[in-house]
Every structure is written in structure tokens, then in C-alpha cells.
Write an enzyme that holds these catalytic residues in place. Sequence first.
Site, PDB file in Angstrom:
ATOM      1  CB  SER A   1      -0.921  -0.022   1.216  1.00 58.15           C
ATOM      2  OG  SER A   1      -0.167  -0.264   2.372  1.00 58.15           O
ATOM      3  CG  LEU A   2       0.699   4.193  -2.383  1.00 54.08           C
ATOM      4  CD1 LEU A   2      -0.014   5.190  -3.270  1.00 54.08           C
ATOM      5  CD2 LEU A   2       2.175   4.079  -2.773  1.00 54.08           C
TER       6      LEU A   2
ATOM      7  CE  LYS B   1      -4.250   6.127  -1.858  1.00 54.91           C
ATOM      8  NZ  LYS B   1      -5.532   5.451  -1.607  1.00 54.91           N
TER       9      LYS B   1
ATOM     10  CD  GLU C   1      -7.456   1.344  -6.411  1.00 51.51           C
ATOM     11  OE1 GLU C   1      -6.322   0.848  -6.583  1.00 51.51           O
ATOM     12  OE2 GLU C   1      -7.882   1.695  -5.290  1.00 51.51           O
TER      13      GLU C   1
END
EC number: 6.5.1.2
Length: 683
Positions: free
Chosen positions: A87-88, A120, A175
Site C-alpha cells: 500500500s502507500l 489516487k 484499481e
Amino acid sequence: MTFMTENSALLSPAAYVEAVTTAVAASAAYYGDGTTPLGDDEYDGLLRAIAAYEEAHPDEVLAESPTGKVAGGAAQGDVPHSVPMLSLDNVFDADELAEWAAGLERRLGRPVAAWCVEPKLDGLAIAARYRGGRLVQVLTRGDGLAGEDITHAADAVLGLPPVLTEPIDVELRGEVLLTTAQFEEANRIRLAHEATPFAHPRSGAAGTLRAKDRPYRIELTFFAYSAIGLDDLGHVALLERLAALGANTAASTAAAPMRCETVEQVQERIDVIAGLRTELPFGIDGVVVKADTAEDQRQAGNGSRAPRWAVARKLAAEHKVTRLLAVEWNVGRTGIIAPRAVLEPVVIDGVTVTYATLHNPSDITRRGLMIGDQVFVYRAGDVIPRVEAPLADQRTGAESPIVFPEACPRCGDAIDTSEQRWRCVRGRSCQAVASVIYAAGRDQLDIEGLGGTRAIQLVEAGLVKDIADLFTLTREQLLGLERMGETSTTNLLAAIETARGAALSRVFCALGVRGTGRTMSRRIAAHFGSMAAIRAADADTLAGVDGIGTEKARVIAAELLELAPLLDRLQAQQVGTQVTEPQKPAADASDGEDDSAGGPLAGQAVVVTGSMTGPLAVLSRNEMNELIERAGGKASSSVSKRTTLVVAGEKAGSKRTKAEELGIRILDPEEFAALVAGLLPTT
Ligand SMILES: [Zn+2]
């Protein structure tokens, strides 16, 4: 599971993947807790079909295939990722971003060669595996190390091609989300299938990816932003390559990924993307900043949870602009008087917001709000939406100041404004005072001499807690009150005695049952004829009264149950038991409220479905039903052969479909508003 019935035929690539998944899950369950979703024969048939496919396509064999494995590979329940899906890390403002960028450059020992800034996306991360250019498996992120196989959902995902433009082995990552249009369409479909609408695009996407055996198809969209097997490309170049392979990327959107030379440019681009947020056709929850070159990325490396060369700059929670139509002042149970904003309905993060809190009067003053203002409304997660700032430079001059109440809107007594939260000076007894004043009113029990001051006095003295107490008041008690002489006592007692014999409709109206005013009280009284009959009625029976829909019937039935002790005491006092009600609602010329027997909807059975727009948008469903009843119609909640008119708003689903099937007249909210124009509440 189509592969089961054709296990002698060769599986399709997707069916192969599904067969492997099913077999792995079945053996995991079997060797795990001993259960199995498959019979032994079926499992064996499945394995044979898998083996046949693998024999014909030796280069497509999945690593987790159960063939030739002890216990069918049952040791792994989930599908491991080829490379962990990280993840970020997050930063929340420009300073934190600058700090993060400086830290990265310290680690590299030199400036970052170039940055890439991209939206994002607010969806679910997936990994899509291609063999020889064909999509063979799709996984969720899972715990980052292993994910759930959702290959079955791939067909419904736009932008995730079943075949790439080149026959390569690669794993695309990106995504999956519902765009705003897809979200609306999904909810239209779900309503048509009597399923609960999705509350939010993200949860809708998550549910859709996992769901199997749904009787309908919901389309999603994939945005690729990473790949395993396309190394040594900078990020912007990688995105171009992904697009060339046939995958969808954010490059096609207004918030397209952009290379930036300096951190200042990065900040500017973030501001641009944040500014585009409300116009984008999909939800974003931040902006991703990456070191662009493969060299910088390699040198910075990855932490255990997140790469060191990328960060998510989270955006503030969702705001939308809408118009402040009115401010309502509601009195709570404890006497707190709270302002509530009535808004032009606005969808924030997938939820329609019509009301928002304004906290307290000083908050309104602090924000300088005016009626008619364009305002920012904030809503994030499950918090109560709130009105933020007005867009003062967009004022037209037509705005008007917000009027603060000078007296309690419920009982009319003074307001204690010493605290930030205003409060009726009566506190909890405000409700008792208000209900006594209402009951004594001209259209209810018509008790002269029982106005605001007297009601407050009686409640404060502890003599009256509700309207039944009025009928037990004695001369001595009244004479004991301040400013209460012989004459006024005699007059008040006489007025109360007269009220004891008031018509049933007036006594019923005096109860202040939610959803019943004068007209409805007359109809109920005429329909049932006695309080005992009204009390004996359940919701279904109440719904038989002209103008009471099922929704209102339920409310009235519940209220009557709650009022049972009060009704018992009124009966003991012989209140409302002495005058028989005429069995037909008589025209009452003295009554300001028009009895709607001849209204524009006379004789109509009306059902409302979907979201109302135009002048009806501010009305709750109950207010819509009241409007229908005011117009002489009967509101009900389900479409049947008896229905004569359906008002179908946006996202109308199965009720509209049924109405169409039955050939019932359908109006949109605007047409309906025109029909009942004279009866619309004025704002
Ligand atoms: Zn009050």
C-alpha cells in the site's frame, strides 16, 4: 458451474481458472474442517477437466493447480501474490509532502530525477495475470501477500482486456472501481431487482467483485497503474506501455498522470487534481506522487508495507457546493434548540444530502451564512453532514439573513441563550407545555383561558404533565396559583368542562398524533366513530381510512400504542366519549384547512417511487404522501391493480416497472408538481 456438466469437453481459459479455484477451495475445505462444497465424484470430474486443459495448454498451468499435488495443494487457501502488493504511506498537507520528498532525496543522496503525479483512485487494488497475452487470473490485494481469486468477475470489468495487444506474460496491477455513471446504473439495476442500493461506489465495487451468482450484471472499470514483468520503465512510460497493451489508464482523464520536475510543480499539480475532483467521472481520495524513473525507484527500494519512492497525498474529506434553502429550528427532548440547514439536495460521496447540521446560532454567525447562499457542505464517512462556509463572492443580492427565533419554537416561552447551545427555559417540560397549548387550541379542545402563560404556570406548578391532567384540576388547585382569581378559575373550569364533551375528532386532534392534523382527525373520527374503535384499529385497518397510506398508518398505530396510558386516563375522565361523531366527514366552513374531497387527485390511488426532483426534492416521502392526501388522493407504498397513478423519480426501480406492466399512468416529479402546484408547501 458450467465446467461440471461438460467435463469431457475442454475448458475455456476462464473456466480453467475457475475450476482450479473451485478445486483448491474444495480441497482446502475438505482437508481443513472436513466440509466440502463438492461431492467426491464432482471433485474428481473437476480434477480430470483441469488435467485435460493443462495437457492441451502446458504453458498456462497455474502454480496453484491442484493436479499432482498432495491434498490438492490444500495447504494454501488464498492465492499468493507474485510480488507483494504494497500500500502507500500517506501525507496530509503540503508540508508533510515536502518533508517526505526531502527524506527521499536524502536517501538517494541526490535530487529525484523526475516526479509523477496522478489521481489516487477510490476503488479496490487488483492484480491481473496474463499468460501469452491472455487474462488467466484476477486477484484482490488481500493481505498484500495473498489475495482472493476474483477471476469470475473479470468479464464485467471495462478496461481490463481479456487479451492484450501482445502475447506476453505480465501481471497488470491497478484499481477497479465504479465510475459515477456506473454507480448510478448499478443502483438502478439493483433497485429493479429489489436489492438494496449500494451506499457508496467503493463498497459497491467490493461487493460486485466478490459476488457470484447474481441474477444481473454490474459493470466496473479498471485503471492500470503498475505491472510485474515490464521492468526498467519510468512511471509515465509504464503507463503509456500499459495503454498500448490495451489496458485502461488514468491518462484518458482530466486528471491524467503528469511528470513534474520540482516539488513545487508537484504541489501545483496536486492542487489542480484536487480542484478537478468534483468534476471527475469517478471518486478519488487523494493524489499519488511517485519518483518517476526506474533508477530512482530501484535505489529507494521498498519498505515492508509501502514503497519508499511513492506516497499518497490524502485530500480533505468530501465537500460539495449546494444552496442553503432554509434553516429549521428543532427543539430536542431536553429543550435544546438546534438549527438545521435545509439544502438543495446534493450527492456527496454517493449519498444524497438534504439536511445538514448548523451546530448552534453562534456557529451560524461565525460563518456568516445567509438563506440562499451557495454553501460548502462537508460529509465524510458516516458523520452527520455539516454546512461549512458560504461562497460569499457568489452572492446575487437575493440572499436574506437567517432569522433566529426569539421564543421557543415549540412552547413559545423564552430561550436561554447564555450557552452556545440555545435551550428553551422550560427544558424538559417544554414538551408538556407545548402539548397542552396545542390541545387547548381553537381547532382542538378550544379551552379559552389556557394560553401560553397559563399552560406554563400549570406545568411549573406540577399540576399538569399532559392533557389528561387538565380534566382533574380542582378549584382549590387553580385558586392556589398566582394571578388566578375566582372569576378566571370559574371560567377556566367551565371551559374545561365543555371540552370534556368535545367531538371525537377534536379530542383525537388534541392528542397531536404524528401525521394527523385537523382534516385527518376528522376522517379518522368519522371512519371509526369512537375512541375505542380507533384504539382497536391496527395499521391495516387504519390504512382503510381515506387518505392514510400504509406508511402513515404504521406511524399512527405506533403513536396510539405509545399514548395508551394517556388515552386510558382520558377515557376515565369521559373525555371525547359524549358526542357521537357523524359518520360522514361534514364540510367545516370555519376550518381554514380545505377538506380535499374535490382536490386535483380526487379518487386517485397514488404511489411515489424513486428520488424526487424539482420542487418536490425537499419533501420527505411522508411529506409527499401528505401532499397527495391534501390533493384528495390516497397515498400508498406499493403498486397494485388499484393504483391509478405512479410518480416515478430518478432511480425508480421495480415499482415503475410494475406500473408499466399494469399500464398505470406514470408522471415524473415535475409533471406531478405541476398537477398539484397550488398545494405545494411554500418555502
Ligand atoms: Zn419550549
